[in-house]
Design a protein around this motif. Structure first.
Motif, short mmCIF file in Angstrom:
data_model
loop_
_atom_site.label_atom_id
_atom_site.label_comp_id
_atom_site.label_asym_id
_atom_site.label_seq_id
_atom_site.Cartn_x
_atom_site.Cartn_y
_atom_site.Cartn_z
N UNK A 20 23.80 36.37 37.12
CA UNK A 20 22.42 36.81 37.31
C UNK A 20 21.81 36.07 38.48
N UNK A 21 22.12 34.77 38.56
CA UNK A 21 21.57 33.96 39.65
C UNK A 21 22.06 34.50 41.00
N UNK A 22 23.40 34.84 41.06
CA UNK A 22 23.91 35.34 42.33
C UNK A 22 23.26 36.65 42.73
N UNK A 23 23.08 37.49 41.73
CA UNK A 23 22.54 38.81 42.05
C UNK A 23 21.09 38.72 42.54
N UNK A 24 20.34 37.83 41.93
CA UNK A 24 18.90 37.77 42.26
C UNK A 24 18.56 36.53 43.07
N UNK A 25 19.47 36.12 43.95
CA UNK A 25 19.25 34.88 44.68
C UNK A 25 17.89 34.83 45.39
N UNK A 26 17.50 35.87 46.16
CA UNK A 26 16.19 35.78 46.85
C UNK A 26 15.03 35.65 45.87
N UNK A 27 15.13 36.41 44.78
CA UNK A 27 14.06 36.32 43.78
C UNK A 27 14.01 34.92 43.20
N UNK A 28 15.19 34.37 42.93
CA UNK A 28 15.27 33.02 42.39
C UNK A 28 14.62 32.02 43.34
N UNK A 29 14.95 32.18 44.62
CA UNK A 29 14.38 31.26 45.61
C UNK A 29 12.86 31.39 45.65
N UNK A 30 12.42 32.65 45.61
CA UNK A 30 10.98 32.90 45.64
C UNK A 30 10.29 32.23 44.47
#
Lengths: 484, 173, 102, 649
Positions: free
Chosen positions: D535-545
């Protein structure tokens, strides 16, 4: 009579000190004793006449030059009482805090007492010319104190101070003379309400008086003498210089400009309030990026003085009371901070903020009281400055909403730079390992810093102690404004 | 009377010019004494013989002698050239002095002095005494001024002694 | 009777002569003499007033006495100064004594 | 009420204040005994508070005051006590949580170099908070409002040797100070318009039309900005997560249960004024709703357990604000009351973990369930309560808010609230699963044990309350709703009517919460790390945001902080170069002119004398007044002057 005695005791003290041998252990106790006398008298007046400053025992009136209506008229009123007390109090503190005066101590004390005569006199003077005489009487001792005992930049600083403020007071004297001669008397009591002058005349006369006083306060942009002088002077001179001297200007506005020329001052009010707000904002921003601890405190002083202008310009009970009170509270906190800055500079050998850090670890009392002073300066409740600032703001906003709003924003700015200062001086890790063993404040130093801090706290919790004294005088001023 | 006046005026003014213009300082001093004498003569004409006496005693006598002494002490070989005794500003100085003289003479001459008659001043010594001590009908301000004059003389005497006293270090010069 | 104005004009001219000398002579002693001339002219004027004007109440004569006294004092002090200056500077020429300029 | 009772009630805030002075001045003498002083004082205050609550229940609101500053006609301020139902509940909560924290701190802070000072400030905080709660007017409120800010500053910066703690303290104070300044301006507006600072009188003045329309809205928004600062609402929320640098019990007391709730309390306190401006109410509601959602998203990705709880606090405070904004007064305050217990408990749980091991990172933990059973179970209870699972305390109040939004037709807010419920359940159980389940990830986690009894006892008490505190507000017997109600006036304006308890909505919100827990289990349960990883890999930009806190802090740094510094430098330079330069320049100009005029001073005595004579002539000419002579004289003067200058010696 008591007032006169209180004013001139320091003069005798100066002579006495000058006659003694120049040894610290003899001079200092004597000087302490001398300085304690006016303070004791003021406290006695507070206790015995607190609600009745009009008592004949406190005032004196002799004609000096009859044809011009000039006289030796002194008396205490609510507007000046707080500062009268503070002048006596801070002189005592200054006597204690003179530990960095290394040479010619007895001359130092003698000159300091001369300055005290002038300061006490200004706050008790009830005659324009007498006011001016005392006003200038502080100037030369101050010039000498800075010019002889200051640091390596003392000479230019002292000269700048002298010329600048002398210019201001000369212009002010012009206003005084015009007023007194046109009205035929120099007695404040008879002049109250304008001395029969018309509105136009009042407006024209008010301008030089306000300008001259503004230099003394100082009002931005007339402040450029202040940083140099504050930075150069020894600690105990700083105490008087920042605690009492600016109030010579503000008391002039409160006690002379407003009640004597109510119609004349009125058109200037929005500008006075605007300059008050400018002082607050400008002082804060200028303090914000200072690298020198003492300079930061000096500029903060400019900022806090703005509240006095704002309150004075309000022309209502709240604002005027706030302004009168702010004079005292500003004196307390700035004296406290300057002494602490002096102690820190002496211990660490630097005044650069960037070079400090963690001082509260080795000097908890010094650090704690520095924090207390800084918090007081930024108007934290529970400490006296808050009360006067809020009163000034309430009154000032009532009369001048825009200027009041700008001034209120100064609350944020003052928090910013003071917290920045605290974070980099007393908090954080110890900057140098050898500072681990720095000595905390000793008994003499504690004697100098604890009383102002305690007073800040006491007045912060019980402001009525002073407000009740000044209230009748402010009401009198208000009745003049309303009727004028 | 007129003759006497013309003679005295000539004496006084010419001697005065002599003071200013003579190349030798001692001559100046002597011209000055002559001029003082002329003034003393005027005093006699003006019904003030007492003052004339004072004038002779103090000015012609004392002051001149004092000046001569000063000249003796300070004289060095004088320049022979007339120009060198004068300042470089002698032309503007002359103009200014002329302007002053013309102006004063003009003002004093055109002024209407009202009813004038000679013989009003104190003539006798007794009157002078009364005048200086503020007695009689004379203005009493002179009593104070008289005393002040005395004090000034005393101070001047002391001052003269102090100023002209040789100091030890000056001897070495 | 000689008119009052005649005395006054003589006094004025004497004063002018004195002024001229005081302004242009280099020798300090001569300058002093010229000042004495000016004082004398004033005395002359005062005494003529005292003699001619009824309203003067003889005040001119009184002032003349005072001026004589002051002049004497001035000469005493002035010549003492001249002596002191001469001793220090070896000159009595006024235009060479301008130490205050710098 | 009798003088004795008044004294007793006054003692509630005064006792801790006295304790502050005693501990601050004589801290070194008292030493380790400081905690006994503190606990004793707080226990007394708590008992007195209960007594006050009892008095309010039986006799109605308590109100008395003394004059503080009296200017006669010029206005006057008083310091007073106003304990109505709202304040009564609040002081009980404050003194109770404070007592628990003082107990807990005794062990937690053991060996601290500033032990007595810590308790001193803690007591000052309690006193200030109580003073704030019982304030009947804006001035008193502002006084104590600032003082709690000060205490927060001192306590966050308690370990000021650490630069992070020092900077966090500074940030907290300055950010809240911005809100305070706005509040102050709001007070100024009220004072100018109505001439009073008393809440009740301002409300009446507003009803009478002394202040209204845009001005009233402006004043209320400014007051609300003050609340936003204190309660860490968007856009002034940035300080609260950083404030976690302070000791954990402090976070529990100040940054969970009491001080941050002061903003909500302020809005509740001035509710009678707020309801008169629908625009201000809407702003409150939307700021609250948005903050709730935003903070919940930020909490999703944090690794630091205290920060997760901190964002949760921001989010929950947003809930309360939203409730007040939409008119669900009772629900909002009820949530504040419940939240105080379970959020304090969450922090104490985090504190226990810190006490046992030194890291805050949940990924350094793991397997703590077996090693710290008391902590685990109390945390689970608090988490369930936070997630709003029936029948724990959080459920009752949260459900009231969600239902309120729906019933009052704020469907956007209702949607945001539901999403937030889901996110809340997810992030809190993510933290619990990662920290407590599975195997220990570090040595420290392996060695962790439950803290001593003095710390667990408060936790257990709070756990009990986290379960049961909401039961006084159930639809069966709504004691709370019958006690703390909006005034008749506010109720009238808002047209509040009784709504039947909606079982469908309750079931929906519980279901959403359970779904969140389930998702957290699916991603973070032991052995399922790969799910979270993918999940983290898929949503990396969201995670960073989210991890960068929506870049809000960066934005502030780039704009306000930099801007202020630049302005400061500019003013400093202007002052030094410009202004001082101008003065110095003036001096230079004077001396330049003097230098030019200097040749006139030839030093020749007779030269000067000449000028004197010329001047006398000129003056004489003027006095004579004859135009011709005047002109001639001046001409002569000019000629002579020029000659004289030319004749320089």
């Amino acid at each position: 009579m008591i007032t006169t005695v209180a004013i001139f005791i320091p003069l005798l003290g100066a002579l006495l000190v000058a006659l003694l041998p120049d040894e610290r252990r003899i001079i200092q106790p004597v000087a302490l004793g001398v300085a304690a006398v006016p303070l004791a008298l003021v406290l006695y007046i507070y206790v015995a006449f607190g609600s009745n400053l009009d008592a004949p025992a406190l005032s004196q009136s002799y004609t000096w030059i009859e044809s011009l209506g000039i006289g030796y008229r002194v008396g205490l009123d609510g507007l000046g009482f707080g500062m009268f007390f503070l002048a006596a109090f801070l002189t005592l503190i200054a006597v204690i805090a003179a530990w960095d005066v290394q040479r010619n101590l007895k001359q130092y004390y003698a000159i300091l007492f001369l300055a005290e005569v002038g300061m006490l006199g200004v706050f008790a003077a009830q005659d324009l010319i007498l006011f001016y005489v005392f006003f200038e009487l502080t100037l030369i001792p101050m010039y000498l104190l800075v010019g002889m005992w200051g640091d390596e930049n003392r000479r230019p600083a002292a000269i700048k101070f002298f010329i600048y403020t002398f210019l201001g007071s000369t212009i002010m004297l012009g206003g005084f003379l015009t007023l007194g001669i046109l009205a035929g008397t120099f007695a404040l009591e008879e002049l109250t309400g304008g001395g029969g002058l018309g509105r136009t005349a009042q407006i024209l006369i008010a301008a030089p008086i306000i300008f001259g006083l503004a230099v003394k306060v100082p009002v931005v942009p007339l402040h450029s003498w202040l940083p140099d002088v504050y930075l150069s002077s020894p600690i105990s001179t700083n105490v008087v210089l920042s605690g009492v001297l600016p109030k010579l200007g503000t008391i002039g506005i409160l006690k002379i400009a407003i009640p004597l020329l109510p119609q004349g001052v009125e058109p200037y009010l929005p500008y006075i309030a605007a300059f008050g707000a400018l002082n607050i904002i400008y002082g804060a921003f200028a303090a914000f990026m200072q690298t020198d601890l003492k300079a930061l405190v000096a500029y903060s002083s400019i900022g806090t003085l703005g509240f006095i202008l704002l309150g004075a310009a309000s022309f209502n009970a709240m604002g005027l009371n706030g302004a009168v009170l702010q004079q005292v509270t500003h004196g307390l906190y700035s004296a406290l901070l300057f002494i602490l800055v002096g102690i820190i500079a002496a211990r660490t050998g630097t005044r650069r903020i960037a070079d400090m850090g963690g001082l509260a670890l080795s000097m908890p009392w010094v650090g704690g009281l520095l924090a207390l002073g800084a918090l007081a300066a930024m108007g934290l409740p529970g400490l006296a400055v808050f009360v006067s600032e809020v009163m000034s703001l309430l009154g000032g906003f009532d009369a001048h909403p825009v200027q009041g709003t700008v001034a209120a924003l100064g609350v944020i700015l003052s928090a910013m730079y003071f917290l920045y200062m605290l974070a980099r001086t007393i908090f954080g890790p110890l900057r140098r390992p050898e500072w681990q063993g720095l000595r905390d404040a000793g008994p003499a130093e504690m004697a100098a810093i604890v009383p102002p801090a305690a007073l800040l706290l006491i007045l912060g919790i019980f402001p009525a102690l002073l407000v009740n004294i000044q209230r009748p005088a402010v009401e009198l001023v208000l009745s003049v404004i309303g009727g004028g | 009377m007129t003759v006497a006046f013309v003679v005295l005026a000539a004496l006084t003014l010419l001697a005065g010019l002599g003071v200013v213009l003579s190349r030798h300082v001692v001559h100046s001093a002597l011209f000055m004494a002559a001029s003082f004498l002329g003034v003393a003569g005027f005093f006699v004409m003006l019904n003030a013989p007492v003052l004339a006496g004072f004038q002779v005693l103090i000015y012609v006598g004392a002051v001149t002698v004092l000046v001569l002494f000063a000249i003796m002490f300070t004289q060095r070989p004088q320049a022979r050239s007339f120009r060198l005794i004068l300042q470089r500003q002698h032309v503007p100085g002359l103009l200014a002095a002329l302007g002053l003289g013309v102006f004063l003479a003009y003002v004093l001459a055109i002024q209407d002095w009202g009813e004038v008659s000679p013989g009003q001043g104190p003539r006798a010594v007794e009157d002078f005494g009364a005048l200086l001590l503020g007695a009689g009908e004379y203005p009493d301000v002179f009593a104070l001024l008289f005393q002040l004059g005395a004090v000034i003389l005393l101070i001047a005497t002391i001052a003269a002694i102090v100023i002209s006293r040789r100091r030890r270090e000056e001897d070495e010069l | 009777m000689i008119p009052l104005e005649a005395y006054l004009v003589v006094g004025a001219l004497l004063f002018a002569i004195g002024t001229y000398g005081a302004l242009v002579r280099r020798n300090a002693v001569v300058v002093f003499m010229c000042v004495e001339l000016m004082l004398n002219s004033v005395n002359l004027t005062l005494v003529s007033f005292a003699d001619y004007l009824p309203g003067a109440m003889g005040a001119g004569a009184g002032y003349a006495i005072l001026i004589i006294a002051v002049a004497a004092a001035e000469v005493a002090v002035g010549l003492a100064i001249v002596l002191a200056v001469f001793r220090a500077r070896r000159t009595v020429n006024v235009d060479e004594i301008n130490l205050m300029k710098r | 009420m009798s003088a004795g009772q008044q004294l007793l009630i006054l003692a509630i805030p005064v006792l801790p204040a006295l304790a502050f002075f005693v501990l601050a001045l004589f801290g070194r003498l008292i030493g380790e005994n400081a905690q006994y002083v503190a606990v004793f004082v707080n226990a007394t205050a708590f008992i007195f508070s209960c007594f006050a609550l009892f008095l309010v229940i039986t006799d109605g609101p308590i109100s008395f005051s003394v004059s503080w500053i009296d200017l006669g006609e010029g206005g006057s301020f008083s310091m007073g006590v106003l304990i109505d139902e709202l304040a009564a509940v609040m002081i009980v909560v404050v003194t109770f949580v404070s007592l628990m924290i003082n107990l807990y701190s005794g062990a937690f802070m053991e060996g601290d170099s500033r032990y007595a000072w810590y308790f001193a400030v803690l007591n000052l905080f309690t006193a200030s908070m109580l003073g704030l709660v019982i304030a009947p007017n804006f001035i008193q409120l502002y006084v104590f409002w600032e003082l709690v800010g000060l205490c927060s500053y001192l306590l966050i910066g308690h370990w000021f040797e650490k630069p992070a703690a020092r900077d966090a303290a500074q940030k907290a104070f300055i950010v809240t100070r911005i809100g305070d300044a706005a509040l102050l301006v709001g007070i100024l507006i009220f004072w100018r318009a109505t001439g009073t600072t008393s809440f009740a009188e301002i409300s009446q003045a507003a009803q009478a039309g002394f202040i209204g329309g845009l001005l009233l809205t402006a004043a209320l928004v400014l007051v609300f900005i003050g609340a936003v600062g204190k309660s860490a609402q968007f856009p002034l929320h940035v300080w609260l997560p950083d404030a976690m640098e302070g000791p954990t019990p402090v976070s529990a007391l100040i940054h969970a249960a009491t001080m941050v709730a002061a903003g909500v309390y302020l809005v509740a306190r001035t509710y009678d004024i707020f309801v008169q401006s629908p625009a201000a109410m809407l702003i409150v509601a939307y700021i609250g709703g948005f903050t709730a959602l935003m903070a919940a998203t930020m909490a999703l990705v944090k690794k630091d357990i205290k920060r997760i709880i901190a964002y949760s606090t921001v989010s929950q405070l947003g809930y309360m604000m939203m409730a007040l904004g939409i008119g669900a007064y009772t629900a909002g305050f009820f949530h504040l009351y419940n939240h105080a217990f379970f959020k304090a408990l969450l922090f104490l749980g985090a504190g226990s973990i810190i006490y046992a091991m030194t890291s805050y990172n949940i990924f350094d933990m793991g397997g703590l369930k077996r090693r710290m059973p008391i902590t685990f179970w109390t945390m689970v209870i608090a988490g369930l309560s936070l997630a709003g699972i029936f029948p724990l305390a959080g459920f009752w109040s949260k459900d009231l808010i969600v239902a309120g939004a729906f019933e009052k037709h704020y469907y956007i807010l209702f949607g945001m609230a539901l999403v937030t419920v889901f996110l809340t359940a997810f992030y809190i159980f993510r933290a619990i699963f990662v920290a407590f389940l599975g195997e220990p990830r570090t040595e420290a986690a392996r060695a962790a044990v439950d803290p001593p009894g003095v710390m667990t006892v408060p936790m257990v008490i709070l756990a009990a309350l986290s379960i049961g505190s909401g039961w006084i507000g159930t639809p069966v017997a709504d004691l709370f709703g019958g006690f703390v109600t909006p005034s008749e006036f506010a109720a009238g304006v808002l047209a509040i009517e009784e709504h039947a308890f909606s079982y469908a909505l309750a079931a929906l919100s519980v279901a959403v919460g359970l779904a969140g827990i389930a998702l957290a289990y699916a991603m973070y349960a032991p052995g399922r790390e790969h799910v979270a990883e993918s999940a983290y890999r898929r949503f990396r930009p969201v995670h960073a945001f989210l991890d960068r806190r929506w870049y809000i802090d960066d934005l502030y740094n780039a704009t306000f902080v930099r801007g202020a510094m630049a302005l400061g430098v500019a003013v400093r330079e202007f002052d030094r170069r410009g202004l001082d330069g101008a003065v110095t320049g003036l001096g230079r100009a004077v001396s330049w002119t003097g230098e030019r005029l200097r040749p006139l001073q030839t030093g020749g005595v007779q030269n000067y004398a000449l000028f004197i004579v010329i001047s006398v002539l000129a003056l004489a000419a003027v006095v004579l007044g004859d135009a011709l002579i005047l002109a001639a004289g001046l001409l002569v003067l000019i000629i002579l002057g020029s000659i004289a200058v030319g004749v320089r010696l």
